[in-house]
Write an enzyme that holds these catalytic residues in place. Structure first.
Site, short mmCIF file in Angstrom:
data_model
loop_
_atom_site.label_atom_id
_atom_site.label_comp_id
_atom_site.label_asym_id
_atom_site.label_seq_id
_atom_site.Cartn_x
_atom_site.Cartn_y
_atom_site.Cartn_z
N SER A 139 0.85 -1.19 0.00
CA SER A 139 0.00 0.00 0.00
C SER A 139 0.89 1.23 0.00
O SER A 139 2.07 1.16 0.34
CB SER A 139 -0.88 -0.01 1.27
OG SER A 139 -1.54 1.23 1.44
N TYR A 152 -2.62 -0.07 10.60
CA TYR A 152 -2.54 -0.53 9.22
C TYR A 152 -1.18 -0.20 8.62
O TYR A 152 -0.51 -1.06 8.02
CB TYR A 152 -3.65 0.12 8.40
CG TYR A 152 -3.69 -0.30 6.95
CD1 TYR A 152 -4.07 -1.59 6.60
CD2 TYR A 152 -3.36 0.59 5.94
CE1 TYR A 152 -4.11 -1.98 5.27
CE2 TYR A 152 -3.41 0.22 4.61
CZ TYR A 152 -3.78 -1.08 4.27
OH TYR A 152 -3.82 -1.46 2.95
#
Length: 236
Positions: A139, A152
């Site tokens: 990501s 995250y």
């Protein structure tokens, strides 16, 4: 036509999180020239996807359960090795450091890092046999973090460290390791994130899952004399 065994001369690739979002798009991207092992927990959803593809089979496993994962890997039949594994499954855990519990942090790392390491470990003999490619879907949060994204981002930073270590370790065995870092993509996870942020979800503002899938296809199909170590792809 669907088959339970690899079609002749098709490279074999296992995809986690294959029943939805980016994982599903990757399955369709590779379907024309690969035999696919489609990973997920929902057998019905996997069987439905298998029926859409020319050469595919389900891989039903709970990635957060090491025993379930080991059993599923042990049941695989890979006489010629494994040409690739794409780690697309992941979980979004949002919240500030003040709000998040120890259980939240553990849950984030269990699926986004530990499961990737454990599945890769189980598949390494087959990957080495085929001189295959490991692709992790990371990501933009694997490079930078913002407010309420600590759990995250921390897991994605750790995933980047894992791929760097694996790349160094497996170089002598001929296994390629690619880390793909998509920016905001039109998926259910993005919808969930926008809801948490209190913003509006407008699909046209984000990349399509098929765009991310195309970058994964590039990493897997790259000629054997080269490797993509890390690739960042953002909305235009």
């Amino acid at each position: 036509m669907t088959t339970d065994a690899p079609s002749q001369n098709r490279p074999v690739v296992l995809i986690t999180g294959a029943s939805r979002g980016i994982g599903r798009a990757i399955a369709h991207e590779l379907a024309a020239d690969h035999h696919l092992i489609l990973g997920g927990r929902d057998r019905d959803a996997l069987e439905s996807l298998v029926s859409e593809l020319p050469s595919a089979e389900p891989f039903v496993a709970d990635l957060s359960d090491p025993a379930s994962l080991a059993d599923a890997v042990g049941a695989l039949e890979l006489p010629h090795g494994l040409d690739g594994v794409v780690h697309s499954a992941g979980i979004l855990v949002s919240g500030t450091v003040e709000e998040l519990t120890a259980e939240d942090w553990t849950r984030s790392f269990a699926l986004n890092v530990t499961a990737v390491a454990e599945l890769t470990r189980g598949l390494l003999p087959a990957l080495r046999t085929a001189r295959g490619t490991v692709v992790t879907i990371n990501s933009g949060s694997g490079y930078t973090s913002g407010a309420a994204g600590g759990a995250y981002s921390a897991s994605k930073f750790a995933l980047r460290a894992l791929t760097d270590a694996l790349r160094a370790e497996e170089k002598e065995h001929g296994v390629r390791v690619s880390s793909v870092h998509p920016g905001r993509t039109a998926t259910d996870m993005q919808r969930e994130l926008r809801s948490f942020e209190g913003g509006e979800y407008q699909e046209e503002d984000y990349m399509r899952p098929q765009t991310v899938a195309a970058t994964v296809g590039l990493a897997l199909r790259l000629p054997a004399d080269a490797a993509i170590d890390s690739l960042s792809v953002r909305p235009r």
